[in-house]
Write a protein that holds these residues in place. Structure first.
Motif, mmCIF file in Angstrom:
data_model
loop_
_atom_site.group_PDB
_atom_site.id
_atom_site.type_symbol
_atom_site.label_atom_id
_atom_site.label_comp_id
_atom_site.label_asym_id
_atom_site.label_seq_id
_atom_site.Cartn_x
_atom_site.Cartn_y
_atom_site.Cartn_z
ATOM 1 N N LEU A 167 -2.926 1.369 10.725
ATOM 2 C CA LEU A 167 -1.995 2.542 10.901
ATOM 3 C C LEU A 167 -2.345 3.500 9.497
ATOM 4 N N TYR A 168 -2.396 3.134 8.529
ATOM 5 C CA TYR A 168 -2.905 3.936 7.295
ATOM 6 C C TYR A 168 -4.008 4.753 7.648
ATOM 7 N N HIS A 180 -10.136 7.784 2.810
ATOM 8 C CA HIS A 180 -9.647 6.393 2.296
ATOM 9 C C HIS A 180 -10.811 5.600 1.924
ATOM 10 N N GLN A 181 -10.461 4.549 1.193
ATOM 11 C CA GLN A 181 -11.498 3.553 0.902
ATOM 12 C C GLN A 181 -11.031 2.060 1.138
ATOM 13 N N THR A 218 5.862 -6.369 7.868
ATOM 14 C CA THR A 218 4.697 -6.081 8.004
ATOM 15 C C THR A 218 4.142 -5.214 6.561
ATOM 16 N N THR A 219 3.123 -5.674 5.954
ATOM 17 C CA THR A 219 2.965 -4.817 4.704
ATOM 18 C C THR A 219 1.488 -4.335 4.346
ATOM 19 N N LEU A 220 1.221 -3.422 3.792
ATOM 20 C CA LEU A 220 -0.123 -2.887 3.334
ATOM 21 C C LEU A 220 -0.146 -2.642 2.026
ATOM 22 N N LEU A 279 -2.805 10.404 -1.671
ATOM 23 C CA LEU A 279 -1.539 9.391 -1.234
ATOM 24 C C LEU A 279 -0.375 10.059 -0.900
ATOM 25 N N PHE A 280 0.074 10.875 -1.806
ATOM 26 C CA PHE A 280 1.437 11.262 -1.409
ATOM 27 C C PHE A 280 1.366 12.204 -0.159
ATOM 28 N N ARG A 281 0.335 12.724 0.373
ATOM 29 C CA ARG A 281 0.498 13.389 1.618
ATOM 30 C C ARG A 281 0.591 12.372 2.860
ATOM 31 N N VAL A 282 -0.197 11.051 2.499
ATOM 32 C CA VAL A 282 -0.274 10.371 3.632
ATOM 33 C C VAL A 282 1.099 9.374 3.749
ATOM 34 N N LEU A 283 1.574 9.116 2.477
ATOM 35 C CA LEU A 283 2.870 8.570 2.422
ATOM 36 C C LEU A 283 4.097 9.314 2.984
ATOM 37 N N THR A 284 4.138 10.621 2.733
ATOM 38 C CA THR A 284 5.048 11.631 3.292
ATOM 39 C C THR A 284 5.084 11.384 4.689
#
Length: 429
Positions: free
Chosen positions: A351-352, A363-364, A389-391, A415-420
């Motif tokens: 999903l990420y 992403h890496q 469920t966790t990442l 990371l801020f853009r993806v988490l938002t």
């Protein structure tokens, strides 16, 4: 929020958060400004839809959330987790040492501190003090000396010719900082110094110091580093960076979906505490929010545990698996360990990656060398406690657990853009 503004506010957040208490106080102020309402665990809660709330425990841990506009039992919660504590040197209860006319304080090592970088730094002191005030009330107050008040001097190489070959640090004998000189017979006490600082800083008159939790910290400000400002250097990057990213992501969501940020204390010492990730804090908040529908809500939810990752060090590249050496400024790092030191599975990682790819962001991946031990995060603990469920993910950095750490200036904003986007996504599972 634009990239430049994001990093400028990051530096201000890091500089204003020398301890977990100060970090939580800073986050509270920003949530208040955004219209979030503070909740008290001792009181009844009445939660409204599309409203932001937050609750703190011990002043060092926080859960902030938006209720969204839908039934949380069927829409689930988009959760992000981080931790507020960092390895440091904490003052002992009876710390006073008088040797050769120098006044020093005994310290206890908190967490897995990289000790050598603490020598020859301008140090200050901050934290929480519990006092009896002039009205006879027991109360807590935050304290921060702000200016350099202490120093841990190295032993000169002339007195230790093998220093560059092998110098072990004895935490008991080598680390007590020098804070001032005192004459023979001087009766200065550490509590009296604290009482003076409290009155000067906040105007509070302390009749008696009843207890304290104080940490030394490097007074050097967070700053951009590199000929092109490619990097950011600061103390406590692990893991105030993730706290800041998670907070900004929550503040920038639309509010339509249920979203939550948890910032726990005590991760660096195992998370077993009332406010740690192995404690009941987050679960208790979800009980009161979701009620009887908690199990269904969690089954529809996902947690992203954000904690910094080890970037591949150009001088020590052999410490990484040859196919999993994250590079600074090439994206956040999905952390994988099949022995469950990280909680990532293929679904959460997928999903990420999907969201990141949709946004055109890098992403890496990180897997520790098979012949080395792997660290851990609040991810497996939260997953185990809640069944969510966790990442595990994090910004790559150099110098983890040093007094000053280094990240790439691009990765936090990525990371801020993806988490938002994750926090306002209609469906996560």
């Amino acid at each position: 929020m634009e990239h430049i503004e994001f990093n400028k506010e990051l530096l201000a957040f890091l500089n204003g958060s020398p301890t977990p208490w100060h970090a939580v106080a800073t986050m509270k102020a920003r949530l208040d400004e955004a219209g979030f309402k503070e909740l008290d665990e001792r009181e009844d809660w009445t939660l409204e839809s599309r409203q932001g709330y937050y609750v703190t425990r011990n002043g060092t841990s926080m859960v902030a959330f938006r209720t969204g506009s839908k039934d949380v039992t069927t829409s689930g919660i988009r959760m992000v987790g981080a931790h507020t504590d960092s390895p440091c040197l904490k003052v002992k209860p009876n710390p006073e040492l008088r040797r050769k006319g120098y006044f020093q304080l005994g310290v206890e090592v908190y967490g897995g501190v990289l000790l050598n970088p603490w020598f020859d730094r301008d140090l200050s002191l901050a934290g929480r003090v519990t006092i009896l005030d002039d009205n006879g009330e027991v109360r807590d107050t935050l304290i921060d000396f702000t200016k350099p008040v202490a120093f841990i001097p190295s032993l000169a190489i002339h007195l230790d010719r093998e220093a560059n070959n092998s110098r072990a640090v004895n935490p008991q004998t080598d680390l007590p900082p020098v804070i001032m000189q005192v004459a023979d017979g001087d009766s200065t006490s550490f509590p009296e110094l604290l009482k003076g600082q409290i009155q000067e800083q906040s105007g509070i008159i302390a009749k008696k110091v009843l207890g304290y939790e104080l940490s030394f910290y490097d007074t050097a400000s967070a700053s951009f580093v590199g000929l092109r400002d490619e990097f950011i250097a600061s103390a406590r990057m692990d893991n105030l960076l993730s706290c800041y990213i998670g907070l900004q992501s929550l503040l920038n969501t639309t509010g339509d979906e249920a979203a939550l940020l948890v910032c726990n204390d005590h991760e660096e010492v195992g998370s077993v505490s009332a406010e740690g990730a192995q404690g009941p804090f987050l679960s208790a908040v979800l009980d009161r929010w979701c009620g009887a529908g908690k199990a269904r809500a969690i089954a529809h939810s996902m947690m992203i545990s954000a904690d910094n990752a080890h970037g591949i060090h150009p001088n020590y590249a052999d410490r990484h698996d040859q196919n999993h050496g994250p590079i600074l400024n090439q994206g956040p790092v999905i952390k994988i360990n099949h022995n469950q030191r990280y909680a990532t599975n293929s679904r959460s990682a997928g999903l990420y990656r999907h969201i990141s790819d949709e946004l055109g962001l890098p992403h890496q991946s990180f897997v520790v060398r098979s012949d080395m031990a792997c660290g851990s995060t609040i991810g497996p603990l939260t997953a185990g406690n809640l069944g969510v469920t966790t990442l595990d993910i994090g910004v790559p950095q150099f110098g983890m657990h040093s007094i000053r750490e280094l990240i790439g200036a691009e990765d936090g904003y990525t990371l801020f853009r993806v988490l938002t986007e994750f926090m306002q996504r209609e469906r996560v599972l």
